[in-house]
Motif scaffolding. Structure first.
Motif, mmCIF file in Angstrom:
data_model
loop_
_atom_site.group_PDB
_atom_site.id
_atom_site.type_symbol
_atom_site.label_atom_id
_atom_site.label_comp_id
_atom_site.label_asym_id
_atom_site.label_seq_id
_atom_site.Cartn_x
_atom_site.Cartn_y
_atom_site.Cartn_z
ATOM 1 N N GLN A 37 0.760 -1.160 -0.045
ATOM 2 C CA GLN A 37 -0.138 0.081 -0.053
ATOM 3 C C GLN A 37 0.747 1.448 -0.083
ATOM 4 N N ARG B 116 0.399 3.713 3.032
ATOM 5 C CA ARG B 116 -0.288 4.765 3.036
ATOM 6 C C ARG B 116 -1.843 3.984 3.306
ATOM 7 N N GLN C 77 -5.183 7.667 1.648
ATOM 8 C CA GLN C 77 -3.852 7.704 1.108
ATOM 9 C C GLN C 77 -2.823 8.579 1.940
ATOM 10 N N HIS D 271 0.064 9.023 4.141
ATOM 11 C CA HIS D 271 1.375 8.228 4.597
ATOM 12 C C HIS D 271 1.477 8.164 5.959
#
Length: 165
Positions: free
Chosen positions: A87, A90, A95, A97
């Motif tokens: 991923q 994330r 999304q 981080h």
């Protein structure tokens, strides 16, 4: 004449049988601090807390994490780390981080004053019906899905609502 189809309620003052120690105790011993009725008595639950704490201390934080991942989600630490890398470190929804996700303190403060183990910033998301792991989410996105009870129609209605305003 007594109705046999409608049994009398259990005697609330009668001693109850503990499923752990197999002894009887007063009914109030089976009520936890939140007011919920439990199958084991207060002294057995207290012993269990101590036993579990000692077990966690003996295992260490890394091993406890491994045991929890396996028991709760059926995955290993390596599988969790592989999913993180897949991923891109994330959240699968927003999304963000993991380095940008604030650490949220988890659990109660330790009695001995030592710091808690660091919380993981990406939590395992799984289907509560099939128990299949779907991905890793930040705590905010995970709580959001939980608030909508993982209902796709409810989430779509929320999206529609947001587009209207």
């Amino acid at each position: 004449m007594a109705n046999l189809d409608d049994p009398a309620p259990p005697d609330q003052s009668a001693p109850q049988w503990c499923s752990r120690c197999r002894r009887t105790a007063p009914p109030e011993a089976f009520v936890d601090t939140s007011g919920k009725l439990r199958l084991s008595c207060q002294s057995c639950r207290a012993r269990s807390v101590v036993t579990n704490r000692r077990s966690r201390e003996r295992l260490g934080a890394d091993r406890v994490r491994a045991v929890n991942l396996r028991a709760k989600y059926g995955i290993s630490v390596a599988e969790y780390d592989s999913l993180r890398a897949k991923q891109g470190y994330r959240c699968a929804i927003c999304q963000r981080h993991e380095d940008d996700i604030p650490v949220v303190a988890s659990g109660r403060p330790r009695r001995d004053g030592s710091p808690s183990a660091p919380a993981f910033k990406l939590t395992v998301d799984h289907c509560h019906t099939s128990l299949r792991v779907r991905g890793l989410l930040c705590s905010g996105c995970n709580a959001g899905l939980g608030s909508f009870r993982e209902s796709v129609p409810a989430l779509l209605a929320a999206v529609s609502y947001l587009h209207q305003t």
